[in-house]
Design an enzyme around this catalytic site. Structure first.
Site: not given
Ligand code: THU
Length: 141
Positions: A55, A86, A89, A44, A53, A42
């Site tokens: 994935e 999520c 994704c 940000e 994310c 991920n």
């Molecule tokens: N996140 C992911 O990378 N994948 C997911 O399927 C769920 C959430 C990340 C997004 C954000 O950077 C952190 O987790 C908190 O939500």
């Protein structure tokens, strides 16, 4: 076990997570039908909605190198419990899962369970919905 190799790649990718806001590290590893592996973490952003994310990072890396057939994806995070993709994704993974993709949901210790796309995204909206409605679907797809 069967998916240990892919979960290991996801755990390695998690180390690169750029998470100054959530502090929550996520790693993913995509296995293509050609046997290639693409990893992702991920990433940000100060504008939170611009974050991506793990994935989707991994899927986009694969597709942008011509690999559109994905047979499995492993996901892991800092959590003691299994990490599931999520909603956004799930939709993106469904686009490239052929015809059924294995979702390997892991915890931070590398313990995992395997799921199918229909387990985690039943009644998915796909390109066939567009075709049924008489919409044109480009030749590239
Ligand atoms: N996140 C992911 O990378 N994948 C997911 O399927 C769920 C959430 C990340 C997004 C954000 O950077 C952190 O987790 C908190 O939500």
């Amino acid at each position: 076990m069967k998916w240990d190799f892919l979960v290991k790649k996801a755990l390695e990718a998690k180390k690169f997570a750029y998470v100054p806001y959530s502090g929550f590290h996520v790693g993913a590893a995509v296995l293509t039908s050609d046997g290639r592996i693409f990893t992702g973490c991920n990433v940000e952003n100060a504008s939170y909605g611009a974050s991506i994310c793990a994935e989707r990072t991994a899927v986009v890396k694969a597709v942008s190198e011509g690999e559109t057939k994905i047979s499995a994806i492993a996901i892991t995070s800092d959590s003691n419990t299994l990490t599931f993709p999520c909603g956004i994704c799930r939709q993106v993974i469904a686009e490239f899962g052929i015809p059924e993709i294995s979702l390997i949901c892991s915890n931070k210790n590398g313990e995992y369970k395997e799921y199918s796309m229909t387990d985690i995204l039943p009644h998915a909206f796909t390109r066939t919905d567009l075709e049924k409605a008489g919409e044109s679907v480009g030749k590239d797809g």
